[in-house]
Design an enzyme around this catalytic site. Structure first.
Site, PDB file in Angstrom:
ATOM      1  N   ARG A  75     -48.005  75.927  37.448  1.00 46.24           N
ATOM      2  CA  ARG A  75     -47.339  76.224  38.752  1.00 46.24           C
ATOM      3  C   ARG A  75     -47.367  77.344  39.373  1.00 46.24           C
ATOM      4  NH1 ARG A  75     -41.517  73.582  39.628  1.00 46.24           N
ATOM      5  NH2 ARG A  75     -40.958  75.323  38.347  1.00 46.24           N
ATOM      6  N   LYS A  91     -43.247  77.827  44.584  1.00 43.64           N
ATOM      7  CA  LYS A  91     -41.929  78.458  44.347  1.00 43.64           C
ATOM      8  C   LYS A  91     -41.821  79.802  44.985  1.00 43.64           C
ATOM      9  CE  LYS A  91     -38.485  77.686  40.631  1.00 43.64           C
ATOM     10  NZ  LYS A  91     -37.660  76.780  41.394  1.00 43.64           N
ATOM     11  N   GLU A  99     -35.611  67.116  49.422  1.00 43.23           N
ATOM     12  CA  GLU A  99     -35.193  67.598  48.241  1.00 43.23           C
ATOM     13  C   GLU A  99     -33.721  68.441  48.685  1.00 43.23           C
ATOM     14  OE1 GLU A  99     -36.630  71.511  46.537  1.00 43.23           O
ATOM     15  OE2 GLU A  99     -38.486  70.310  47.193  1.00 43.23           O
TER      16      GLU A  99
END
Length: 417
Positions: free
Chosen positions: A161, A263, A299
């Site tokens: 990721r 992220k 989210e």
């Protein structure tokens, strides 16, 4: 002696480990005269007693004397638990012993990293991360088992990721192998900070940032990869008790084509305004909607959301504005292995009205049951003040896997002894 070997290969070349009365280890500059009866790392001895200051921010500034040998007992000393209140461990930062660092120039490859004593780092005021937010972070955990082993949960997924996020942010990234080895070294060096079984976990925070100086808008010329750790308990103050969410209809955390699916550090500053307002009103956190239709669930500030109806589990599909959570991915796999039907799709906010259960997932929260959601002044409650049947089952399986209490048929955990 895996710990000793990792430390020997990873420590800065200008430092030597030396045990101390007040902390498991300290680093001493090699400018002090050192005699060694052999070139082996374990036989280095200090010529005489030396005074130096502790880097542990919890200690006083008084000097600490060190007259010791780095022997084969080092790994035993570092395995002793730190002296903190493990029964009241929250999700707050606790300074530990070591951090890991390696650097790379733009267009180059990351060189071999180094363990360093935990402490402040130096950055140019013109660093890319400070001026243009060119930075990413990851989060993962290590757990101590009943038989004394330490387990890492899917670190290669965090590495993958980070590489995806780095590509989006025009940054070089460590290889998967470099990332995982850095994680292993950092955990072993901070072994005494891994909580006892059932008392929490060691949270790892890998950072990737543009540390080189840049004035005009452009990728930084240098990058730093850093890992630090902290022992943690529950993320929400409620613990595993239900959390209470409020739906945000005006502010949004991500947009199509933006960086919501990676992220990057900027994603999280954007949620602080709505989150602070929600907490001031007594809510635990904020549930965000898509910014186009203002109807579909995305989210919570730092975790993914799941909705349960008639044993069908639904979660918003990954479409570029939602972070592909590793706990999210793990829960989907666990749920399907337990016979549940899982749907990744658009989930309308109206579906919250007649849901049987709602729960959140994330590295920090693991699985957190939702007790109520408030939208446009209307409050919907779920359950009787605890886990729902489905979320409790999934929580139990996943946490038992993470802590080594059941067989890991998924091959998700990496064992450190």
């Amino acid at each position: 002696m895996e710990l000793k070997n990792l430390l020997a290969s990873s420590l800065q070349p200008n430092y030597l480990i030396c045990p101390s009365r007040t902390s498991s280890t300290f680093l001493l500059p090699l400018s002090h005269r050192i005699h060694s009866s052999s070139p082996s790392f374990s036989s280095l001895r200090l010529q005489k007693q030396l005074q130096f200051a502790s880097f542990n921010v919890n200690q006083t500034d008084s000097p600490v004397r060190c007259d010791a040998v780095l022997s084969d007992t080092f790994s035993t000393k570092t395995s002793e638990l730190a002296d903190i209140d493990w029964d009241n461990l929250g999700f707050g930062f606790v300074p530990t012993d070591y951090m890991y660092m390696m650097k790379c120039t733009q267009g180059g490859n990351f060189s071999k990293g180094e363990l360093q004593r935990f402490g402040n780092i130096e950055l140019s005021p013109s660093a890319g991360v400070l001026n243009y937010g060119q930075g990413l972070f990851e989060g993962l955990k290590a757990y101590r088992t009943e038989d004394g082993k330490i387990l890492l949960f899917r670190p290669e997924e965090n590495a993958i990721r980070m590489r995806m996020g780095a590509e989006r942010m025009c940054m070089p990234s460590p290889t998967v192998e470099q990332f995982v080895e850095a994680v292993k070294a950092t955990v072993l060096a901070n072994k005494r900070w891994v909580p006892p079984p059932g008392k929490g976990s060691l949270y790892l925070r890998p950072l990737l940032m543009g540390s080189g100086a840049v004035l005009g808008l452009a990728p930084a010329p240098e990058y730093t990869f850093l890992i630090y750790v902290s022992p943690v308990g529950n993320y929400f103050k409620e613990g595993v008790a239900p959390i209470h969410l409020v739906v945000e209809h005006e502010l949004h955390r991500a947009t199509p084509g933006g960086t919501g699916g990676v992220k990057t550090i900027g994603n999280y500053a954007a949620v602080l305004k709505a989150q602070s307002a929600a907490k001031a009103k007594g809510y635990s956190d904020v549930l965000y909607l898509d910014c186009v239709h203002k109807r579909y669930l995305e989210e919570v500030s730092s975790c993914n959301i799941f909705v349960v109806k008639d044993n069908v589990i639904s979660t918003p599909s990954i479409k570029g504005t939602i972070l592909p959570g590793i706990t999210r991915k793990s829960i989907i796999d666990v749920a399907r292995s337990q016979g549940f039907q899982v749907e990744e799709r658009l989930v309308a906010v109206e579906e919250l009205l007649d849901a049987d259960e709602v729960f959140c997932t994330g590295t920090a929260v693991v699985v957190s049951p939702v007790g109520s959601i408030t939208s446009m002044g209307k409050r919907v409650s779920y359950g009787e003040g605890g886990f729902g049947v489905v979320s409790e089952q999934l929580y139990s399986v996943l946490t038992r896997l993470q802590m080594g209490l059941i067989e890991d048929k998924m091959n998700w955990s990496i064992e450190l002894s």
